[in-house]
Design a protein around this motif. Structure first.
Motif, PDB file in Angstrom:
ATOM      1  N   ASP A  82     -10.744  -1.922  -6.847  1.00 45.99           N
ATOM      2  CA  ASP A  82     -11.578  -1.313  -5.808  1.00 45.99           C
ATOM      3  C   ASP A  82     -11.103  -1.774  -4.427  1.00 45.99           C
ATOM      4  OD1 ASP A  82     -12.478  -3.871  -5.523  1.00 45.99           O
ATOM      5  OD2 ASP A  82     -14.532  -3.495  -6.109  1.00 45.99           O
ATOM      6  N   SER A  83     -11.519  -1.044  -3.413  1.00 45.67           N
ATOM      7  CA  SER A  83     -11.009  -1.284  -2.068  1.00 45.67           C
ATOM      8  C   SER A  83     -11.331  -2.685  -1.570  1.00 45.67           C
ATOM      9  CB  SER A  83     -11.587  -0.239  -1.098  1.00 45.67           C
ATOM     10  OG  SER A  83     -13.010  -0.265  -1.124  1.00 45.67           O
ATOM     11  N   GLY A  84     -12.448  -3.250  -1.993  1.00 47.06           N
ATOM     12  CA  GLY A  84     -12.833  -4.576  -1.532  1.00 47.06           C
ATOM     13  C   GLY A  84     -11.913  -5.674  -2.027  1.00 47.06           C
ATOM     14  N   ARG A  85     -11.325  -5.502  -3.209  1.00 47.80           N
ATOM     15  CA  ARG A  85     -10.462  -6.519  -3.789  1.00 47.80           C
ATOM     16  C   ARG A  85      -8.983  -6.238  -3.577  1.00 47.80           C
ATOM     17  NH1 ARG A  85     -14.675  -5.917  -7.569  1.00 47.80           N
ATOM     18  NH2 ARG A  85     -15.747  -7.853  -8.116  1.00 47.80           N
ATOM     19  N   TRP A  86      -8.625  -4.964  -3.514  1.00 50.44           N
ATOM     20  CA  TRP A  86      -7.199  -4.624  -3.530  1.00 50.44           C
ATOM     21  C   TRP A  86      -6.450  -5.144  -2.307  1.00 50.44           C
ATOM     22  CZ3 TRP A  86      -3.938  -3.823  -7.066  1.00 50.44           C
ATOM     23  CH2 TRP A  86      -2.661  -3.355  -6.749  1.00 50.44           C
ATOM     24  N   GLY A  87      -7.094  -5.252  -1.158  1.00 53.04           N
ATOM     25  CA  GLY A  87      -6.411  -5.748   0.036  1.00 53.04           C
ATOM     26  C   GLY A  87      -5.816  -7.126  -0.184  1.00 53.04           C
ATOM     27  N   LYS A  88      -6.603  -8.042  -0.765  1.00 49.08           N
ATOM     28  CA  LYS A  88      -6.110  -9.395  -1.023  1.00 49.08           C
ATOM     29  C   LYS A  88      -5.064  -9.399  -2.133  1.00 49.08           C
ATOM     30  CE  LYS A  88     -10.374 -11.708   0.427  1.00 49.08           C
ATOM     31  NZ  LYS A  88     -11.493 -12.594   0.015  1.00 49.08           N
ATOM     32  N   ILE A  89      -5.292  -8.583  -3.166  1.00 44.68           N
ATOM     33  CA  ILE A  89      -4.326  -8.522  -4.266  1.00 44.68           C
ATOM     34  C   ILE A  89      -2.995  -7.971  -3.767  1.00 44.68           C
ATOM     35  CG2 ILE A  89      -3.807  -7.417  -6.483  1.00 44.68           C
ATOM     36  CD1 ILE A  89      -6.813  -7.439  -7.056  1.00 44.68           C
ATOM     37  N   ARG A  90      -3.066  -6.920  -2.949  1.00 45.09           N
ATOM     38  CA  ARG A  90      -1.856  -6.308  -2.399  1.00 45.09           C
ATOM     39  C   ARG A  90      -1.052  -7.314  -1.594  1.00 45.09           C
ATOM     40  NH1 ARG A  90       0.101  -5.328   1.972  1.00 45.09           N
ATOM     41  NH2 ARG A  90       1.426  -3.567   2.539  1.00 45.09           N
ATOM     42  N   THR A  91      -1.723  -8.083  -0.738  1.00 41.42           N
ATOM     43  CA  THR A  91      -1.037  -9.087   0.081  1.00 41.42           C
ATOM     44  C   THR A  91      -0.385 -10.139  -0.801  1.00 41.42           C
ATOM     45  OG1 THR A  91      -2.617  -8.766   1.877  1.00 41.42           O
ATOM     46  CG2 THR A  91      -1.342 -10.798   1.904  1.00 41.42           C
ATOM     47  N   CYS A  92      -1.104 -10.559  -1.828  1.00 41.72           N
ATOM     48  CA  CYS A  92      -0.574 -11.566  -2.758  1.00 41.72           C
ATOM     49  C   CYS A  92       0.667 -11.040  -3.478  1.00 41.72           C
ATOM     50  CB  CYS A  92      -1.662 -11.955  -3.756  1.00 41.72           C
ATOM     51  SG  CYS A  92      -1.126 -13.113  -5.039  1.00 41.72           S
ATOM     52  N   LEU A  93       0.627  -9.798  -3.943  1.00 36.39           N
ATOM     53  CA  LEU A  93       1.777  -9.216  -4.650  1.00 36.39           C
ATOM     54  C   LEU A  93       2.985  -9.084  -3.732  1.00 36.39           C
ATOM     55  CD1 LEU A  93       0.041  -6.392  -6.745  1.00 36.39           C
ATOM     56  CD2 LEU A  93       0.984  -8.545  -7.600  1.00 36.39           C
ATOM     57  N   SER A  94       2.747  -8.672  -2.497  1.00 34.09           N
ATOM     58  CA  SER A  94       3.857  -8.473  -1.558  1.00 34.09           C
ATOM     59  C   SER A  94       4.545  -9.789  -1.202  1.00 34.09           C
ATOM     60  CB  SER A  94       3.358  -7.783  -0.284  1.00 34.09           C
ATOM     61  OG  SER A  94       2.465  -8.615   0.429  1.00 34.09           O
ATOM     62  N   PRO A 102       2.352 -13.477 -12.553  1.00 35.04           N
ATOM     63  CA  PRO A 102       2.172 -13.073 -11.153  1.00 35.04           C
ATOM     64  C   PRO A 102       0.912 -12.264 -10.894  1.00 35.04           C
ATOM     65  CG  PRO A 102       4.438 -12.702 -11.858  1.00 35.04           C
ATOM     66  CD  PRO A 102       3.666 -13.081 -13.080  1.00 35.04           C
ATOM     67  N   ASP A 103       0.549 -11.370 -11.843  1.00 36.21           N
ATOM     68  CA  ASP A 103      -0.642 -10.550 -11.628  1.00 36.21           C
ATOM     69  C   ASP A 103      -1.906 -11.393 -11.672  1.00 36.21           C
ATOM     70  OD1 ASP A 103       0.071 -10.993 -14.232  1.00 36.21           O
ATOM     71  OD2 ASP A 103      -0.748  -9.151 -15.017  1.00 36.21           O
ATOM     72  N   ASN A 104      -1.976 -12.334 -12.619  1.00 36.06           N
ATOM     73  CA  ASN A 104      -3.164 -13.181 -12.702  1.00 36.06           C
ATOM     74  C   ASN A 104      -3.241 -14.173 -11.556  1.00 36.06           C
ATOM     75  OD1 ASN A 104      -4.739 -12.537 -15.196  1.00 36.06           O
ATOM     76  ND2 ASN A 104      -2.744 -12.787 -16.137  1.00 36.06           N
ATOM     77  N   GLU A 105      -2.105 -14.541 -10.979  1.00 35.98           N
ATOM     78  CA  GLU A 105      -2.118 -15.404  -9.801  1.00 35.98           C
ATOM     79  C   GLU A 105      -2.821 -14.716  -8.641  1.00 35.98           C
ATOM     80  OE1 GLU A 105       1.824 -16.622  -8.877  1.00 35.98           O
ATOM     81  OE2 GLU A 105       1.987 -18.021 -10.548  1.00 35.98           O
ATOM     82  N   CYS A 106      -2.788 -13.402  -8.645  1.00 38.92           N
ATOM     83  CA  CYS A 106      -3.397 -12.638  -7.553  1.00 38.92           C
ATOM     84  C   CYS A 106      -4.815 -12.182  -7.875  1.00 38.92           C
ATOM     85  CB  CYS A 106      -2.526 -11.416  -7.227  1.00 38.92           C
ATOM     86  SG  CYS A 106      -0.869 -11.844  -6.626  1.00 38.92           S
ATOM     87  N   ILE A 107      -5.282 -12.418  -9.112  1.00 39.05           N
ATOM     88  CA  ILE A 107      -6.647 -12.042  -9.494  1.00 39.05           C
ATOM     89  C   ILE A 107      -7.335 -13.304  -9.997  1.00 39.05           C
ATOM     90  CG2 ILE A 107      -8.049 -10.449 -10.857  1.00 39.05           C
ATOM     91  CD1 ILE A 107      -5.574  -8.755 -11.281  1.00 39.05           C
TER      92      ILE A 107
END
Length: 269
Positions: free
Chosen positions: A127-139, A33-38
């Motif tokens: 970093d803030s530039g990437r975390w927004g998309k990662i956060r949405t993917c995880l949720s 799941p983590d690599n799916e979001c990165i």
């Protein structure tokens, strides 16, 4: 020369077999799941494994049908791919060496501090530039929802060995003193000033602790554990590939020498 080519063909068949664990390890990493979001961490190993497979097939064809040009191309490309694989291994060992985990009294799982991981990982993942998309993917994943299916009572959950990602993102930090209702529902913190993440926790399933530093640290903890497991397979594969490459180079050189001697002998006759 025929013997040297047969040896090279056999070695390339071994290299083909060695590429399969690399592809499997990369696919396993990509399915997490983590690599799916990165996305930048998802496919490098798979791509390298596929390229090694294709290059090994080229070497096998070149040696089986005595195509010296294909063999030279194979040796050059394999040297490049082995170098890239070694660079990937060294980089992964360096950046996954720091461990940001710490034990929690009375808990089977650990919790994670963001500053405990390498600065390279923090800069390239959280970093803030990437975390927004990662956060949405995880949720949108079932990483946290799955906990409600696996654990019912508080004692079951507290003694569980949940993943770093689940520990950081699906519950508030233990120091906050939230009361357990279910794995993703916590009420009435006793010490909300213990950690800045205490204020960020939200029982909304689309939010939980996805904005927390603990969640970022848990993601890095997951990446660290998965890559260190995959590295064991990659080390074995790269050792086999280097061994195959060294012998293949020797066989290719012998074949070239024998071919030169044969031409010289024919010219003398």
């Amino acid at each position: 020369m025929g013997l040297s080519n047969n040896i090279t063909a056999t070695l390339n068949f071994i290299a083909i077999l060695a590429s399969i664990p690399i592809i499997v390890a990369g696919t396993w990493l990509a399915s997490k799941p983590d690599n799916e979001c990165i996305h930048s961490f998802r496919w490098p190993v798979v791509i390298l494994g596929i390229l090694i497979l294709l290059v090994s097939l080229t070497g096998f064809v070149g040696s089986y049908w005595n195509k010296q040009g294909l063999l030279a191309f194979y040796l050059f490309c394999m040297a490049v791919l082995i170098t890239l694989l070694l660079i990937l291994l060294v980089l992964s060992f360096i950046v996954t060496r720091p461990d940001g985990s710490y034990p929690v009294p009375g808990r089977g799982y650990k919790e994670y501090r963001l500053e405990g991981f390498s600065s390279w990982l923090r800069n390239h993942v959280t970093d803030s530039g990437r975390w927004g998309k990662i956060r949405t993917c995880l949720s949108e994943s079932n990483v946290c929802i799955k906990l409600t299916q696996d654990y019912i009572t508080a004692d079951q959950f507290f003694m569980s060995r949940i993943s770093p990602l689940q520990s950081g993102c699906c519950k508030p930090p233990t120091a906050c003193g939230y009361n357990y209702v279910n794995p993703i529902l916590w009420m009435n913190p006793a010490n909300q000033m213990a950690d800045p993440d205490c204020y960020l926790w939200n029982n909304d399933q689309s939010q939980l602790c996805y904005n927390c530093n603990a969640c970022k640290a848990g993601l890095l903890g997951n990446l660290r554990n998965e890559w260190r497991k995959a590295n064991v397979i990659l080390i074995v594969a790269v050792v086999v590939l280097i061994w195959v490459y060294v012998i293949a180079c020797s066989a290719f050189k012998n074949a070239q020498t024998e071919d030169l001697f044969r031409r010289y002998k024919q010219g003398w006759v």
